[in-house]
Structure formats: structure tokens, C-alpha cells
Motif scaffolding. Structure first.
Motif, PDB file in Angstrom:
ATOM      1  N   ASP A 139       3.074  41.989   9.304  1.00  0.00           N
ATOM      2  CA  ASP A 139       3.940  41.195   8.154  1.00  0.00           C
ATOM      3  C   ASP A 139       5.402  41.736   8.877  1.00  0.00           C
ATOM      4  O   ASP A 139       5.680  42.552   9.634  1.00  0.00           O
ATOM      5  CB  ASP A 139       3.744  41.706   6.945  1.00  0.00           C
ATOM      6  CG  ASP A 139       3.594  43.152   6.630  1.00  0.00           C
ATOM      7  OD1 ASP A 139       3.926  43.948   7.512  1.00  0.00           O
ATOM      8  OD2 ASP A 139       3.348  43.695   5.784  1.00  0.00           O
ATOM      9  N   VAL A 166       5.574  32.035  13.285  1.00  0.00           N
ATOM     10  CA  VAL A 166       5.323  32.090  11.988  1.00  0.00           C
ATOM     11  C   VAL A 166       3.943  31.259  11.924  1.00  0.00           C
ATOM     12  O   VAL A 166       4.014  29.901  12.198  1.00  0.00           O
ATOM     13  CB  VAL A 166       6.307  31.544  10.828  1.00  0.00           C
ATOM     14  CG1 VAL A 166       5.856  31.776   9.540  1.00  0.00           C
ATOM     15  CG2 VAL A 166       7.554  32.419  11.144  1.00  0.00           C
ATOM     16  N   ARG A 170       0.336  31.014   5.769  1.00  0.00           N
ATOM     17  CA  ARG A 170       1.312  32.303   5.192  1.00  0.00           C
ATOM     18  C   ARG A 170       0.723  33.578   5.254  1.00  0.00           C
ATOM     19  O   ARG A 170       1.351  34.556   5.299  1.00  0.00           O
ATOM     20  CB  ARG A 170       1.873  32.067   3.981  1.00  0.00           C
ATOM     21  CG  ARG A 170       2.999  30.514   4.004  1.00  0.00           C
ATOM     22  CD  ARG A 170       4.371  31.032   4.819  1.00  0.00           C
ATOM     23  NE  ARG A 170       4.996  29.701   4.837  1.00  0.00           N
ATOM     24  CZ  ARG A 170       6.140  29.947   5.375  1.00  0.00           C
ATOM     25  NH1 ARG A 170       6.365  30.894   6.295  1.00  0.00           N
ATOM     26  NH2 ARG A 170       6.904  28.970   5.608  1.00  0.00           N
TER      27      ARG A 170
END
Length: 186
Positions: A139, A166, A170
Motif C-alpha cells: 500500500d 495502480v 482498489r
């Protein structure tokens, strides 16, 4: 005027003739020496500057042993922070230590790029960069911790390129690809 007449004039006025001859001799000496004055003045100025430099050297030489010891200590510190290109295992171990300290995960083994030969007209340097390619996932706080530890770590490092991927979802970790150099010796 004949020789006898010249001798008669000299005998009549010995003081005037002597003063005239002495004046001509002094004027000739002055004229001869006047050509050397600029060269002598320049030499005196050079000697004065050299003497002043020696004087300053003597003044500053008093702290020379302390300065030498400070330089030796600084060189030892720099030498301790260098990587050796021939010690691949130790160099890669550095990245595994960063992984454990930051919490980020190395997704590939750190690869040490082969040493590139120096450019044809490049100046000779005492140190050479040792290039690495590293891929880390985690993260955002973990990746930032990894970069901070890399930046303030044991070795001098320079990041040449970085790209962060990314994922669409998520909840998956971010991926950071780094191309970097550690300062080292061949």
C-alpha cells in the motif's frame, strides 16, 4: 684638434673634465640599469606574494593534523556506505532488509545490471554506479517507507526512474518499479 691640444685642455681643466667623465659614467650606468627595473619589480612582487602564501600556509598548518583526521574519518564513512559490484549477494540482501523494514514486498528479485564500460572520453572516477532494477508492491504508506529507507539507508542511492501501477481493484496493492543506482566500487 690634435692630441697635444686635447692633453693641454685636460691639464688646464682637470676638475671639469673629471666631473664630465664621471657624469657620463653615472648616466650610462643609470641608463643601463633602468631597463631592469620593471623586471626586478615584478620579481620582488612575485617573491612577496610567495612569502605571504608561505606565511598563510604556516598559520593554517597548525590545524592540519585535525583536518587530516577529519578527512580520514569522512573517507572511512563514505567507504562504509559504498557497495562492491562483485558482492552481488550482499547487495541484494540490502533490498531484502529494506523489504522487511518497510513492510512492502519485493515481487521480483532485485537484479543488478551489468557494469557498463565507461565512455570513450569520460573522466576517470574513483566511484562507479551499480545499477539495480527493483519491483515492490504494497500500500502507499509501505511504498513510501521503502523509498524513505532507500533514501536514508546505509548506501548512497539515486533513483533513475520510477513507475507506480495502480490496479483496477482498489483493494489490491500498488506496484512500484524502480530503476536505481547505488554508489560503489567496481
Amino acid at each position: 684638434m690634435s692630441n697635444e691640444e686635447l692633453v693641454a685642455v685636460v691639464k688646464k681643466n682637470p676638475l671639469g673634465i673629471g666631473c664630465g667623465v664621471l657624469s657620463l659614467a653615472l648616466f650610462g650606468g643609470w641608463y643601463y640599469r633602468s631597463g631592469d627595473v620593471p623586471a626586478v619589480e615584478q620579481e620582488v612582487a612575485q617573491k612577496a606574494a610567495e612569502a605571504q602564501r608561505y606565511e598563510l600556509n604556516l598559520i593554517h598548518a597548525k590545524s592540519l593534523p585535525e583536518q587530516h583526521e577529519a578527512l580520514v574519518a569522512a573517507n572511512k564513512e563514505v567507504d562504509a556506505r559504498l557497495v562492491r559490484a562483485s558482492q552481488l549477494g550482499k547487495n541484494v540482501q540490502f533490498f531484502y532488509k529494506l523489504e522487511s523494514e518497510s513492510g512492502a514486498k519485493l515481487t521480483t528479485d532485485p537484479r543488478q545490471a551489468p557494469l557498463a564500460p565507461p565512455a570513450k572520453n569520460a573522466a576517470k572516477t574513483a566511484y562507479n554506479p551499480v545499477a539495480f532494477s527493483v519491483t515492490v508492491s504494497g500500500d502507499l504508506p509501505q511504498l513510501l517507507r521503502f523509498l524513505r529507507r532507500l533514501e536514508s539507508g546505509v548506501h548512497y542511492s539515486r533513483v533513475l526512474g520510477a513507475s507506480c501501477t495502480v490496479p483496477q481493484e482498489r483493494s489490491l496493492p500498488l506496484t512500484l518499479n524502480l530503476s536505481l543506482e547505488l554508489l560503489g566500487l567496481p
